[in-house]
Scaffold this motif. Structure first.
Motif, short mmCIF file in Angstrom:
data_model
loop_
_atom_site.label_atom_id
_atom_site.label_comp_id
_atom_site.label_asym_id
_atom_site.label_seq_id
_atom_site.Cartn_x
_atom_site.Cartn_y
_atom_site.Cartn_z
N LEU A 79 0.83 -1.21 0.00
CA LEU A 79 0.00 0.00 0.00
C LEU A 79 0.86 1.26 0.00
N CYS A 90 -6.31 7.03 -2.58
CA CYS A 90 -7.03 5.91 -1.97
C CYS A 90 -6.07 4.96 -1.26
N LEU A 91 -4.97 4.57 -1.95
CA LEU A 91 -4.00 3.65 -1.36
C LEU A 91 -3.25 4.29 -0.19
N MET A 94 -5.53 4.20 2.72
CA MET A 94 -5.60 2.83 3.24
C MET A 94 -4.35 2.51 4.05
N SER A 97 -4.61 4.23 7.36
CA SER A 97 -5.61 3.58 8.21
C SER A 97 -5.08 2.28 8.81
N VAL A 98 -4.38 1.48 7.99
CA VAL A 98 -3.84 0.20 8.48
C VAL A 98 -2.78 0.44 9.56
#
Length: 243
Positions: A79, A90-91, A94, A97-98
């Protein structure tokens, strides 16, 4: 800063983000490969790295642990690396968030381990004791890991010798592992009670407290890297709106 300087700064941070996450991706792949190796040929792993089983990793299944951590690092590395390369908001979100979820989970685990030691012991007992009952004396790799751990740390079971009461090992041999009797045999309930060898959980806590400075430094370093990774990903995310 001038537009050219801002663009140069953005490009530098982007390249660093790609390289950093490429290293994470490769590390994840390596751990995943080692985890699969442990599951396929665990005995050779124990023969080579047996001494390492005296660490905290000996409490859980090392193969599955490496597979899970390797898979998570692969996802994070992909990511971050691909998101920065393609400049994908978007990536990058992500990725942010991870890493944030992992950071929160680590903080929660640290709080449980430091403040609620009794709760941590209860949770581990619920997970590890059934494994000792089912796999000790049956699974060669699992048995070897625990034998090395109990010998190195001079401990018995997770809490004490009673963890083996309903185990396959005790029911078939009518004795406890010799480590539970300070290496004396035959290790029956009377001798195990007299020697009173402590459980490995308490011994691991002592080891952790003895090396608290090193453990704290490593934990702080990991936390700093995670915070830096989140900050960089958010910087790239926000700067994409200005391009």
């Amino acid at each position: 800063l001038s537009p050219g300087a801002k663009m140069g700064c953005f490009t530098f941070i982007k390249v660093m983000m790609i390289l950093f996450n490429l290293a994470i991706f490769l590390s994840g792949g390596t751990l995943l490969g080692v985890g699969i190796w442990v599951r396929v040929d665990g005995q050779s792993f124990v023969n080579i790295f047996g001494a390492l089983s005296s660490s905290i990793l000996s409490v859980v299944n090392v193969g599955y642990l490496f597979i899970v951590i390797g898979a998570i690092l692969l996802v994070i590395g992909f990511l971050g690396c691909y998101g920065a390369q393609k400049e994908s908001k978007c990536l990058l979100m992500m990725f942010f968030s991870v890493v944030l979820i992992i950071f929160i989970a680590e903080v929660a685990a640290a709080v449980v381990a430091l403040v609620f030691t009794g709760l941590a012991e209860t949770l581990l007992t619920g997970l590890v004791t059934p494994l000792l009952e089912e796999k000790y004396g049956v699974d060669t790799t699992f048995t070897e890991i625990w034998n090395v751990t109990m010998t190195e740390l001079h401990c018995c079971g997770l809490n004490n010798y009673t963890d083996f009461n309903n185990s396959y090992f005790y029911e078939t041999r009518h004795s406890y592992p010799r480590q539970c009797c300070d290496m004396q045999e035959p290790c029956n309930s009377t001798l195990a009670a007299e020697t009173a060898v402590e459980g490995c959980f308490k011994q691991l806590l002592k080891e952790i407290r003895t090396n608290a400075g090193v453990a704290g430094g490593v934990a702080a370093g990991i936390a700093a890297l995670e915070i830096a990774a989140m900050a960089v990903s958010m910087y790239l995310y926000c700067r994409l709106d200005e391009k």
